[in-house]
Enzyme design. Sequence first.
Site, PDB file in Angstrom:
ATOM      1  CG  ASN A 118      26.965  12.706  34.083  1.00  0.00           C
ATOM      2  OD1 ASN A 118      25.987  12.215  34.637  1.00  0.00           O
ATOM      3  ND2 ASN A 118      27.175  12.624  32.776  1.00  0.00           N
TER       4      ASN A 118
ATOM      5  CE  LYS B 217      29.276   9.541  32.183  1.00  0.00           C
ATOM      6  NZ  LYS B 217      29.967   9.256  30.938  1.00  0.00           N
TER       7      LYS B 217
ATOM      8  CD  GLU C  94      27.486   8.894  28.447  1.00  0.00           C
ATOM      9  OE1 GLU C  94      26.734   8.967  29.432  1.00  0.00           O
ATOM     10  OE2 GLU C  94      28.730   8.816  28.552  1.00  0.00           O
TER      11      GLU C  94
ATOM     12  CD  GLU D 149      31.178  16.343  28.865  1.00  0.00           C
ATOM     13  OE1 GLU D 149      31.753  16.108  29.931  1.00  0.00           O
ATOM     14  OE2 GLU D 149      30.165  15.725  28.486  1.00  0.00           O
TER      15      GLU D 149
ATOM     16  N   GLY E 150      34.911   8.957  28.923  1.00  0.00           N
ATOM     17  CA  GLY E 150      34.940   7.580  29.397  1.00  0.00           C
ATOM     18  C   GLY E 150      36.009   6.731  28.754  1.00  0.00           C
TER      19      GLY E 150
HETATM   20  C1  PEP Z   1      30.933  12.828  31.115  1.00  0.00           C
HETATM   21  O1  PEP Z   1      30.191  11.889  31.278  1.00  0.00           O
HETATM   22  O2  PEP Z   1      30.468  13.947  30.856  1.00  0.00           O
HETATM   23  C2  PEP Z   1      32.367  12.601  31.198  1.00  0.00           C
HETATM   24  C3  PEP Z   1      33.178  13.592  30.912  1.00  0.00           C
HETATM   25  O3  PEP Z   1      32.768  11.341  31.560  1.00  0.00           O
HETATM   26  P1  PEP Z   1      34.296  10.891  31.914  1.00  0.00           P
HETATM   27  O4  PEP Z   1      34.820  11.901  32.907  1.00  0.00           O
HETATM   28  O5  PEP Z   1      34.155   9.535  32.499  1.00  0.00           O
HETATM   29  O6  PEP Z   1      35.059  10.936  30.654  1.00  0.00           O
END
Ligand code: PEP
Length: 251
Positions: free
Chosen positions: A10, A12, A98, A168, A174
Amino acid sequence: MSRVPLIAGNWKMHKTVGEAEALIQALLPRVASLESVEIAVCPPFTALAPMVDSARGSRVAVFAQNMHEADHGAFTGEVSAAMLLDLGVSGVILGHSERRAFFGETDAALARKLPAALTAGLTPILCVGETEAQRLAGETEAHVRAQLESDFAAVEPERYAEVVVAYEPIWAIGTGRVATPAQAQEAVAFVRSVLAERSAEAERIRVLYGGSVSGENAVELLALADVDGALVGGASLTAESFAAICAAARQ
Ligand code: PEP
């Protein structure tokens, strides 16, 4: 039951078209031989078409990060499943935390988006997960169950296995605070058990873990019995780290 692992990156709101091009060109040779792993990158809307062109004929699929549930209409700033398909996009992230937290994405909208994506022929990656406060209050399972039950409400049971679910924990996204293997396995198995109450296809559903996955912790997380891959944010922004995670998923 063997499920083909999926590693999805991802991106983003990162990468101009030029930066995305540099990343995909660095990534493709690094993952070219990983035949037992499905790999997807999820660039911002502006880079979708060029990434579809660049990844054509490779092992890497291109997914979007969001879509609207309607085919077309007066929805300023939104993009439909048909528009994504038109570009050659193969899937879409839905319900990322998010989008839920900053853009008002609701379970009611997701209950419409999930069947819309499936009807269009896109592979949805539905994100679910709890906040730190919910985990500390012992509410993780109730929250994840409520998300799954709402978001899958209009999906026909025989189509469940076409959906990918990403568990998640929001406190791990993050932050560098990855879930322990025990926490990840327990939550991912719980996701599958909730879906099994509604569909005979649950054993075929891929459930990913997401939250601070890196080249260093991926081997341990991806070896867990119920973890069928990863949704990766930060570590998907460089070819070396994302390719290392893809390699860790090799069966
Ligand atoms: C995400 O954005 O779904 C994610 C898991 O980000 P990160 O790997 O940076 O924690």
